[in-house]
Motif scaffolding. Sequence first.
Motif, PDB file in Angstrom:
ATOM      1  N   GLN A   1       0.827  -1.203   0.000  1.00 40.43           N
ATOM      2  CA  GLN A   1       0.000   0.000   0.000  1.00 40.43           C
ATOM      3  C   GLN A   1       0.861   1.252   0.000  1.00 40.43           C
TER       4      GLN A   1
ATOM      5  N   ASP B   1       0.866   4.090  -2.809  1.00 39.66           N
ATOM      6  CA  ASP B   1       0.557   5.475  -2.471  1.00 39.66           C
ATOM      7  C   ASP B   1       1.669   6.420  -2.932  1.00 39.66           C
TER       8      ASP B   1
ATOM      9  N   GLN C   1       1.247   9.324  -5.772  1.00 41.45           N
ATOM     10  CA  GLN C   1       1.556  10.731  -5.486  1.00 41.45           C
ATOM     11  C   GLN C   1       2.610  11.272  -6.434  1.00 41.45           C
TER      12      GLN C   1
END
Length: 181
Positions: A168, A172, A176
């Motif tokens: 995860q 992420d 980003q």
Amino acid sequence: DPQSSVARDGVVLQGERLATSFNEMAKRLQDSLQQADSDVRRSVDSINTLTATIGKLNQQIGDAPTGADIEPLRDQLDVALQSLSKLTDISVITHPNGTADIAIGGGRALVVGKSTFDLTVTNAPGTGLAEVRAGGIDITAQLEGGAIGGQLSMRDELIPEYQDDLDQLAYDVATQLNAVH
């Protein structure tokens, strides 16, 4: 500045280093999972060795003539039972003659008198991880406490949670970075 080639090259380099770090951590977690699985297999071997010892001691105690000094055998039995209880939760029924019957994982017999019932290990379909069986029935989920309980918890719960968290985090960060660049 997204237009600067120097800045872009710096971001790419940092991204590569970060990806390498994520991959190294993922490998360490997978290695730890495999080690925990190997430890489960070794614990099953130790359990079987101890139950064989307990069965032999039960036979020697049961076969001893009336009035014989069986205290040394009882002491050995106690040591074997203590060692076994460090590996997993067990239920012990002690008989008046000094012998002990042992059950594991929801009441499955390991030792009854001089008879012993070995645990076996099979590879789980798909994962290849150890499944512990008693009489052909998978009792892995019923093994709690002791070393094997900890090894199974590590292998089946903790490490997979860390792997999911790492996945995860990697997702992420990539999301980003892609949003910014």
